[in-house]
Design an enzyme around this catalytic site. Structure first.
Site, PDB file in Angstrom:
ATOM      1  N   ARG A   1       0.703  -1.105   0.129  1.00 57.12           N
ATOM      2  CA  ARG A   1      -0.129   0.021  -0.147  1.00 57.12           C
ATOM      3  C   ARG A   1       0.814   1.314   0.032  1.00 57.12           C
ATOM      4  O   ARG A   1       0.422   2.363  -0.343  1.00 57.12           O
ATOM      5  CB  ARG A   1      -0.876  -0.010   1.084  1.00 57.12           C
ATOM      6  CG  ARG A   1      -1.984  -0.942   0.885  1.00 57.12           C
ATOM      7  CD  ARG A   1      -3.008  -1.114   2.227  1.00 57.12           C
ATOM      8  NE  ARG A   1      -2.456  -1.978   3.074  1.00 57.12           N
ATOM      9  CZ  ARG A   1      -3.199  -2.400   4.184  1.00 57.12           C
ATOM     10  NH1 ARG A   1      -4.582  -2.006   4.416  1.00 57.12           N
ATOM     11  NH2 ARG A   1      -2.590  -3.353   4.765  1.00 57.12           N
TER      12      ARG A   1
ATOM     13  N   LYS B   1       1.311 -19.363   6.124  1.00 59.32           N
ATOM     14  CA  LYS B   1       0.545 -19.866   7.207  1.00 59.32           C
ATOM     15  C   LYS B   1       0.138 -18.350   8.068  1.00 59.32           C
ATOM     16  O   LYS B   1       0.756 -17.408   7.875  1.00 59.32           O
ATOM     17  CB  LYS B   1       1.252 -20.781   8.184  1.00 59.32           C
ATOM     18  CG  LYS B   1       2.151 -19.914   9.021  1.00 59.32           C
ATOM     19  CD  LYS B   1       2.604 -21.181  10.376  1.00 59.32           C
ATOM     20  CE  LYS B   1       3.384 -20.461  11.328  1.00 59.32           C
ATOM     21  NZ  LYS B   1       2.923 -19.981  12.438  1.00 59.32           N
TER      22      LYS B   1
ATOM     23  N   ASP C   1       5.086 -24.017   5.004  1.00 58.52           N
ATOM     24  CA  ASP C   1       5.567 -24.198   6.265  1.00 58.52           C
ATOM     25  C   ASP C   1       7.058 -24.109   6.320  1.00 58.52           C
ATOM     26  O   ASP C   1       7.825 -24.978   5.965  1.00 58.52           O
ATOM     27  CB  ASP C   1       5.018 -25.596   6.908  1.00 58.52           C
ATOM     28  CG  ASP C   1       5.218 -25.828   8.223  1.00 58.52           C
ATOM     29  OD1 ASP C   1       6.261 -25.090   8.987  1.00 58.52           O
ATOM     30  OD2 ASP C   1       4.319 -26.080   9.159  1.00 58.52           O
ATOM     31  N   HIS C   2       7.542 -23.079   6.979  1.00 61.26           N
ATOM     32  CA  HIS C   2       9.048 -22.971   6.868  1.00 61.26           C
ATOM     33  C   HIS C   2       9.933 -23.972   7.507  1.00 61.26           C
ATOM     34  O   HIS C   2      11.014 -24.316   7.382  1.00 61.26           O
ATOM     35  CB  HIS C   2       9.545 -21.442   7.071  1.00 61.26           C
ATOM     36  CG  HIS C   2       9.616 -21.273   8.496  1.00 61.26           C
ATOM     37  ND1 HIS C   2       8.445 -20.685   9.257  1.00 61.26           N
ATOM     38  CD2 HIS C   2      10.383 -21.307   9.683  1.00 61.26           C
ATOM     39  CE1 HIS C   2       8.674 -20.617  10.536  1.00 61.26           C
ATOM     40  NE2 HIS C   2       9.797 -20.871  10.927  1.00 61.26           N
TER      41      HIS C   2
ATOM     42  N   LYS D   1      13.790 -26.513   6.632  1.00 64.49           N
ATOM     43  CA  LYS D   1      14.982 -26.812   7.619  1.00 64.49           C
ATOM     44  C   LYS D   1      15.684 -28.049   7.327  1.00 64.49           C
ATOM     45  O   LYS D   1      15.014 -29.088   6.982  1.00 64.49           O
ATOM     46  CB  LYS D   1      14.708 -26.849   9.189  1.00 64.49           C
ATOM     47  CG  LYS D   1      14.234 -25.407   9.592  1.00 64.49           C
ATOM     48  CD  LYS D   1      13.739 -25.525  11.141  1.00 64.49           C
ATOM     49  CE  LYS D   1      13.369 -24.006  11.254  1.00 64.49           C
ATOM     50  NZ  LYS D   1      14.191 -23.110  11.570  1.00 64.49           N
TER      51      LYS D   1
ATOM     52  N   HIS E   1       3.472 -26.430  12.450  1.00 66.91           N
ATOM     53  CA  HIS E   1       4.936 -27.131  12.637  1.00 66.91           C
ATOM     54  C   HIS E   1       4.742 -28.304  13.011  1.00 66.91           C
ATOM     55  O   HIS E   1       5.463 -29.368  12.589  1.00 66.91           O
ATOM     56  CB  HIS E   1       5.595 -26.084  13.490  1.00 66.91           C
ATOM     57  CG  HIS E   1       5.753 -24.828  12.875  1.00 66.91           C
ATOM     58  ND1 HIS E   1       5.680 -24.497  11.471  1.00 66.91           N
ATOM     59  CD2 HIS E   1       5.685 -23.302  13.359  1.00 66.91           C
ATOM     60  CE1 HIS E   1       5.737 -23.222  11.170  1.00 66.91           C
ATOM     61  NE2 HIS E   1       5.654 -22.756  12.403  1.00 66.91           N
TER      62      HIS E   1
ATOM     63  N   LYS F   1       6.078 -20.467  24.924  1.00 67.78           N
ATOM     64  CA  LYS F   1       6.764 -19.121  24.744  1.00 67.78           C
ATOM     65  C   LYS F   1       7.258 -18.865  26.189  1.00 67.78           C
ATOM     66  O   LYS F   1       6.819 -19.327  27.282  1.00 67.78           O
ATOM     67  CB  LYS F   1       6.178 -18.076  24.383  1.00 67.78           C
ATOM     68  CG  LYS F   1       6.023 -18.065  22.905  1.00 67.78           C
ATOM     69  CD  LYS F   1       5.504 -16.696  22.161  1.00 67.78           C
ATOM     70  CE  LYS F   1       5.319 -16.800  20.939  1.00 67.78           C
ATOM     71  NZ  LYS F   1       6.490 -16.716  20.277  1.00 67.78           N
TER      72      LYS F   1
END
Lengths: 508, 351
Positions: A62, A168, A197-198, A202, A260, A360
Site C-alpha cells: 500500500r 501460514k 511451512d518454513h 530446515k 509445524h 513461549k
C-alpha cells in the site's frame, strides 16, 4: 503432431539445475516477512547464482512510492538481514530487476499495473516468464488477492507456469481452512498452490526423511513393538514481542502445533513413500494425519493442557507475564503453552503415545523430536551405584544445535559392572562444517522450480485442522483463567498430568 | 576461539598421534560443548617457503574446510621431522551451542620423506573419513606415495602450463582415485549458465544446431577452455577432432552427426582472475549467445537470426580463488560424473 522434447543433456551432474525464467511478485512487499526473510533470501539465491537465469521481482504494497524508493527499501532490508554481507555488484544488479506497484490488494488498478509490468518484462526478454505470486500479507487478504488475480486472468498463461505461494496461517479453524481452500481452488489448481511451512525448509527436518529411509538400522525398530513414546517439543525462550495483536488471536496451538509440530509428526510417522515426488510424500503424510484420533470434547481435559506465562526471569532480567504484555486483551485466555497427547491408530503406531508441547518464555529455545524406545526386558547389571539406566532415546535436534543424538547405556570404567547413559552425537556443524541455507532460500527456490514436496497440500491442511478443531471447541466452552507458569521455567506442572505410565517430559 | 598447541622437534608420527589424542582429551575434559569436526582429512604437501601462503589460502576458504589438516612442508636437505599440532574451536562463548573443533598438524620434512609419506601420515588421519591429498607445488612423488591412503586428489590442472601433460596426469590419477580439479570448478558457473540458457523448450533444440564455439580465457588458463570444450563434446555426443595450437590460440573441430562444429580458444590478456572470460555459441541458423564476465555476474547477449538482440545479466557473485579452493574441498565429498568424460574428450582433442 506433438513433438517430444528431448532431455537437456547439459544438466547432468550439475548441482544447480536450470530454473525457468521467473518473475516473482510479492504482495506485502514492504512488510516484516518480506523485509526480514524474503528479500534477504532472494539476495542470497542471487549471490550463489541459484536464481533463474532471467529473474525479475515485482513488489506490491500500500505504501505509495516509486520503483527507486522500493529499491532503496530492499537494499536496506538485504544489508540488514542477509546472512552474508552483500556483494555490491550483485546487489545492484538484483535491485535493477525490481519494480514496485503501489496499491491496495482490492484495487483493480494495482493488478492492471502488475500485468502491464510483467508483460513488459516478458516482451523485453522475448519469452514468457513463469510467474510466482507470493502472498506475504495478512491472511485476510488471501482470498481477495486470489480472486483479483483470477478476474484479471493472471492465474494461468500459455507456455509458462503460474504459481501461488501462501504463508501460514491457512485458516484459523477447520471451517475457515476449508473456506480458504475453496476460494483458492476456485481460481488456481492445487498443483499451482504452494502453502509454506518454513519448518519443512530446515535441513534437519529434511534429514529426518533421510535418517529414516536411508539407514537400515532404524526401520526394524520404528514401530509400536520397540517405541515406547514420542515427544515433539518446540520451546521458545522469547515472549510474544511485538506480535500481541496476532498472537492473542492465535495462541500456541494454532501458531505452532497445527502446522509445524503436526508436520514434524507426519515426517516421523509416515510410511516410506514410493518415491520422493511431491504427491507420493504428501500422500503418506496425509495418511498419518487421518490415522490420528482427535480428542473428543470430553477427552480434551485429560489429553491437553494449556497455560500462560506469568512474570518471571528471562536472560537474567525480570519480564512481565503474558497478561501484562502490551497489546494483550485484558483477561485473555489465549494459551502461550500447550501440551497434548495424541495417538496414531494404525498398525505401526497403535498404542504409542505421541506427546507434543510448544510454548513461549520457557527456560530454553529448543525444537526436537525425541523417540524413546522401550526398556530392555531384564537388566542383569547391578543397579546399585549405576546412574539411572534409561531406555534408549533417539533425538532429532531441529534447533539450535542441528543434529541427531542417540542415548545408549555404557559401563562406567572400573572394577564393577555399573552403567550410565552416554550419547552418540551427530552434529551438522561437525560433520559438514557448513552453514545451512535459510529455510526460505530453499522454499523460494522450490516454488520457482515447481517442486511442491516441502509444501502442505489442501487435504493435509484440513486434516491437521481436523485434529486441532475439537480442542479449540472444548476450550471455547471453558473460559476460566488458565494455569500459569513462571517465565523462564520449563513450563506448567499441569503438563505432567497428560503423561501415561510413568513417562516424563524431557528436560528442556 | 580456543586454541591448544603442542610442538616437538625430531619427532615421530607415533608421538604426533599421541599428542593429538592428548590434546583432544584435555580439551574435552574442559567442556562438553566442544566437539571435534569430522568432515575430511586433508594432507597438503607444500614447499616450506610457501607454507604461510598455503595456510592463508586454507584460512580463507570460507564455509568449507577440512576438519583435520596435515600440512607437510618440504625443506631441501632436511632429514628429520619437526611437528606441531593445534586444536582450535569456533566457540562463540554461548554455552548452549556446540563449539566445533578443527585440528591441524604441521610437519616439516625433507624431500626424502615424500616417498613414504603414507607411512608418516597414516597414523595422523582420522579413519573412516575421506582423505584428500593436495600438492599445489608439484610433488607428484608425494601423491604417488599416497595412492593407498588418498580417496581424492585435489589439484589445479591450470598449474601445468602444458595442458596436454596436465590432462595425462589427471587421467593417470583417475585410475586409482577421484580427482577434484580446481580448473574444472572455475568453469562450474559457465556450465550451469550454458545449460540454463538452452533449457527452455524454445532453445533446447538449438543444442543440435550448434555450429561454432568461441571461448575466451586468461592466457594461463587455456586448460579451462579445453575442459569446457571437452564437457560440451562429451555431453552433446560429438566426436572430438584435433585441437591445434598456433601462437597461443587453439582451434579445431568436432563432429555433431553430419555437422562440423568449429572450436576456437582465444586468450584475453587483461583478465584479472584465472579461468574463462567469455563464451560465444553460434548455431547454424545464425543465432548467437554470448556470456562474458561482468559486474555482479555474467553479461549475456543473444542475437537471433533476424538480428534482434537481447541482453541481461545472469546474477552471481564471484567466488574468488579462495572460494574455488573451498569448493574443491566440498566437492571432495561429492562426485561429478561429467568431469571424467569431459577430460577424456579434452585429452582426445589434444592427442
Amino acid at each position: 503432431m506433438a513433438t517430444v522434447q528431448q532431455e537437456n543433456p547439459l544438466t547432468e551432474g550439475l548441482e544447480r539445475t536450470p530454473v525457468h525464467p521467473t518473475t516473482l511478485i510479492i504482495f506485502g512487499a514492504t512488510g516484516d516477512l518480506a523485509q526480514r526473510k524474503l528479500l534477504p533470501a532472494v539476495y542470497n539465491l542471487a549471490h550463489e547464482g541459484a536464481l533463474p537465469e532471467r529473474f525479475n521481482l515485482i513488489g506490491i504494497a500500500r505504501t505509495d512510492q516509486e520503483h527507486d524508493e522500493y529499491r532503496s527499501f530492499a537494499q536496506e532490508a538485504i544489508q540488514k538481514y542477509s546472512r552474508r554481507t552483500p556483494d555490491e555488484a550483485v546487489l545492484s544488479s538484483l535491485l535493477d530487476r525490481m519494480r514496485y506497484v503501489p496499491g491496495s490488494f482490492d484495487d483493480p488498478a494495482a493488478y492492471e499495473s502488475i500485468e502491464s509490468i510483467a508483460k513488459e518484462l516478458d516482451d523485453e526478454a522475448g519469452m514468457a516468464f513463469n510467474r510466482v505470486f507470493y502472498l506475504a500479507t495478512a491472511p485476510s487478504f488471501f482470498e481477495t488477492i486470489a480472486e483479483a488475480l483470477g478476474q484479471r486472468g493472471l492465474d494461468r498463461r500459455e507456455n509458462a507456469e503460474v504459481r501461488l505461494v501462501v504463508e501460514k496461517p491457512f485458516g484459523h479453524d477447520l471451517e475457515s481452512a476449508r473456506q480458504l481452500n475453496r476460494a483458492l481452488l476456485s481460481v488456481f489448481e492445487e498443483r499451482q498452490i504452494y502453502r509454506i511451512d518454513h519448518y519443512l525448509g530446515k535441513e534437519t527436518v529434511q534429514n529426518a526423511l533421510v535418517l529414516r529411509f536411508g539407514n537400515g538400522i532404524f526401520e526394524p525398530l520404528w514401530n509400536r513393538s520397540y517405541i515406547d513414546n514420542v515427544q515433539i517439543t518446540a520451546a521458545e525462550d522469547i515472549g510474544i514481542g511485538t506480535r500481541a495483536e496476532y498472537y492473542d488471536r492465535s495462541g500456541a496451538l494454532r501458531d505452532i502445533v497445527q502446522n509445524h509440530l503436526l508436520q514434524l509428526l507426519t515426517i516421523l510417522a509416515m510410511e516410506p513413500p514410493v518415491s520422493f515426488s511431491a504427491d507420493e510424500v504428501r500422500n503418506e503424510k496425509v495418511k498419518v494425519l487421518h490415522a490420528i484420533n482427535p480428542p473428543t470434547l470430553e477427552e480434551v481435559t485429560q489429553r491437553v493442557v494449556r497455560a500462560q506465562y506469568a512474570s518471571g526471569v528471562a536472560e537474567g532480567k525480570d519480564v512481565p507475564g503474558y497478561l501484562e504484555e502490551q497489546g494483550v486483551a485484558s483477561g485473555s485466555t489465549t494459551e502461550t503453552y500447550v501440551a497434548l497427547r495424541l495417538g496414531i491408530d494404525n498398525w505401526r503406531w497403535a498404542g504409542v503415545p505421541i506427546y507434543m508441547r510448544a510454548g513461549k518464555r520457557l527456560s530454553r529455545r529448543v525444537t526436537e523430536i525425541a523417540v524413546t524406545l522401550k526398556p530392555v526386558p531384564h537388566l542383569a547389571f547391578q543397579e546399585s551405584g549405576s546412574l539411572g539406566v534409561r531406555p534408549n532415546q533417539l533425538i532429532l535436534n531441529v534447533q539450535p544445535n542441528e543434529g541427531v543424538s542417540l542415548s545408549l547405556v555404557a559401563k562406567i570404567p572400573g572394577a564393577r559392572m555399573r552403567v550410565r547413559p552416554v550419547n552418540m552425537e551427530f552434529a551438522y556443524g561437525t560433520s559438514f562444517m557448513s552453514q545451512s541455507p535459510e529455510a526460505y532460500e530453499r522454499l523460494i527456490l522450490d516454488t520457482m522450480r515447481g517442486d511442491a514436496t516441502l509444501f502442505a497440500r489442501d487435504d493435509e491442511v484440513e486434516a491437521a485442522w481436523g485434529i486441532v478443531d475439537p480442542i479449540l471447541e472444548a476450550w471455547s466452552q471453558d473460559g476460566g483463567p488458565l494455569p500459569q507458569y513462571a517465565a523462564g521455567s520449563p513450563g506448567p506442572a499441569e503438563a505432567d498430568e497428560i503423561l501415561l505410565d510413568g513417562a516424563e517430559w524431557r528436560a528442556l | 576461539m580456543t586454541v591448544e598447541v603442542w610442538a616437538a622437534e625430531n619427532t615421530t608420527p607415533a608421538d604426533i598421534d599421541s599428542a593429538l589424542r592428548h590434546l583432544l582429551e584435555e580439551q574435552h575434559g574442559r567442556g562438553e560443548g566442544l566437539a571435534p569436526a569430522r568432515v575430511l582429512n586433508m594432507v597438503a604437501v607444500v614447499d616450506a617457503s610457501w607454507r604461510g601462503e598455503v595456510l592463508n589460502r586454507l584460512e580463507r576458504v570460507g564455509r568449507y574446510h577440512p576438519s583435520r589438516t596435515v600440512l607437510c612442508a618440504v625443506e631441501d636437505g632436511r632429514t628429520t621431522l619437526d611437528a606441531s599440532a593445534r586444536l582450535s574451536g569456533d566457540g562463540t562463548g554461548d554455552p548452549s551451542l556446540i563449539s566445533v573443533v578443527e585440528e591441524r598438524v604441521d610437519i616439516r620434512m625433507g624431500p626424502s620423506h615424500l616417498k613414504r609419506l603414507d607411512a608418516i601420515v597414516d597414523p595422523l588421519i582420522v579413519s573412516d573419513l575421506i582423505t584428500v591429498v593436495w600438492a599445489p607445488h608439484g610433488h607428484h612423488d608425494a601423491i604417488e606415495a599416497m595412492r593407498g591412503l588418498a580417496d581424492v586428489v585435489l589439484l589445479d590442472s591450470a598449474d601445468d602450463p602444458n595442458p596436454s601433460r596436465a590432462i595425462s596426469w589427471v587421467c593417470r590419477l583417475q585410475e586409482h582415485c577421484y580427482v577434484v580439479d580446481l580448473a574444472w570448478l572455475r568453469g562450474t558457473p559457465w556450465r550451469e549458465r550454458i545449460a540454463a540458457t538452452f533449457d527452455p523448450d524454445q532453445w533446447r533444440l538449438a543444442l543440435r544446431q550448434i555450429s561454432k564455439i568461441v571461448i575466451r580465457h586468461r592466457p594461463d588458463s587455456a586448460i579451462s577452455g579445453i575442459l569446457m570444450l571437452g564437457w560440451l563434446t562429451s555431453r552433446l555426443g560429438w566426436t572430438p577432432g584435433s585441437l591445434v595450437e598456433e601462437g597461443g590460440r587453439h582451434h579445431g573441430r568436432a563432429r555433431a552427426g553430419k555437422v562440423e562444429v568449429g572450436l576456437r580458444l582465444e586468450p584475453v590478456p587483461d583478465l584479472s582472475a584465472p579461468g574463462l572470460g567469455g563464451i560465444t555459441v553460434e548455431t547454424s541458423d545464425g543465432s548467437t549467445l554470448s556470456l562474458d564476465r561482468s559486474q555482479g555476474g555474467l553479461a549475456a547477449k543473444r542475437t537471433t537470426r533476424d538480428g534482434r538482440e537481447s541482453s541481461w545479466v545472469v546474477l552471481g557473485a564471484s567466488r574468488g580463488e579462495a572460494g574455488i579452493l573451498g569448493e574443491g574441498i566440498r566437492q571432495a565429498l561429492l562426485r561429478d560424473p561429467t568431469y571424467g568424460p569431459a577430460i577424456r574428450c579434452a585429452g582426445k582433442m589434444l592427442s
